[in-house]
Scaffold this motif. Structure first.
Motif, short mmCIF file in Angstrom:
data_model
loop_
_atom_site.label_atom_id
_atom_site.label_comp_id
_atom_site.label_asym_id
_atom_site.label_seq_id
_atom_site.Cartn_x
_atom_site.Cartn_y
_atom_site.Cartn_z
N SER A 167 -6.34 -5.51 -1.50
CA SER A 167 -5.82 -5.57 -3.27
C SER A 167 -4.77 -7.25 -2.85
N MET A 168 -3.73 -6.41 -1.21
CA MET A 168 -2.82 -7.25 -0.96
C MET A 168 -3.19 -9.04 -0.46
N LEU A 169 -4.55 -8.37 0.20
CA LEU A 169 -5.23 -10.00 0.89
C LEU A 169 -5.42 -10.99 -0.90
N MET A 170 -6.19 -10.61 -1.28
CA MET A 170 -6.31 -11.37 -2.34
C MET A 170 -4.88 -11.66 -3.40
N LEU A 171 -3.46 -10.76 -3.06
CA LEU A 171 -2.57 -11.27 -4.21
C LEU A 171 -2.28 -12.01 -3.36
#
Length: 229
Positions: A223-227
């Protein structure tokens, strides 16, 4: 991992699907017993030499074939109602995901995160890599944490669609202007495939669904990489 090409039901990957498989076996056994009894009675009637044309009524037999079907219906209905309540039960979900059906692709919105949304298109046959499944692979998989209750909000933008994942026991209609809700729980990590189950137009068979269940720690990293992208 559940492969869509296998015969029969896919391996259960959620508690709901396990209950559905048990109910299927339970009902199939009831049907088998009824069929065996009917075939036995037919064979006896066709082979016996004891016949009589003087019977005007048989109250005992009539009571049996009236009461017995009622008991059979209760035996089937009670576990069915239990599963229906389990499918609708949703308390304290860890994550909410909204999926919207389009002609002909899916879009996903992770409502608990800011600006975490993406579209999911089928990968064309000529672009598939070795080991990928034709007509089932997508460019962006819906990644979810395993062993976590997830609320799915399902709708459509244009026409009727149906969001279905057989191995998770999910099949919910996507209706324009309406939000349908269902529960998703993946009991083990893996990749689970599905497709739109509503005839939604010319490319109905070209909007697959791919869910990748991973541990919670890996999901937070994803999720952090997608954000960031």
């Amino acid at each position: 991992m559940a492969y869509p090409s296998q015969l029969g039901f896919q391996d259960a990957a959620s508690p709901i699907m396990e209950e559905l498989l048990h109910f299927h076996d339970h009902t199939l056994m009831v049907v088998f017993l009824i069929s065996t009894l009917v075939l036995y009675v037919i064979s006896i009637m066709m082979t016996t030499k004891l016949t009589s044309t003087n019977y005007m009524d048989a109250q005992d037999v009539e009571m049996i074939w009236t009461i017995l079907p009622a008991i059979i219906m209760i035996v089937i209905a009670l576990p069915s109602l239990r599963i229906l309540y389990l499918m609708d039960e949703l308390s304290d979900p860890h994550l909410t995901i909204k999926t919207i059906g389009h002609q002909w692709y899916w879009s996903y919105e992770f409502t608990d995160y800011d600006n975490l949304s993406f579209d999911s298109y089928m990968i064309p046959t000529q672009d598939l890599e070795l080991g990928q499944l034709r007509l089932l692979e997508v460019d962006n998989r819906m990644v979810v944490p395993m062993e976590s209750p997830i609320r799915m909000l399902i709708s459509a933008e244009d026409v009727l669609h149906s969001w279905a994942i057989p191995s998770l026991g999910l099949k919910t209609d996507a209706i324009p202007g309406r939000l349908n809700q269902t529960t998703l729980i993946a009991t083990y990590p893996g990749i689970f495939y599905g497709q739109c189950s509503e005839i939604c137009g010319a490319n109905h068979s070209f909007m697959p669904i791919v869910i990748e269940a991973i541990p919670v720690q890996n999901f937070e990293i994803w999720s952090m990489l997608m954000l960031e992208t």
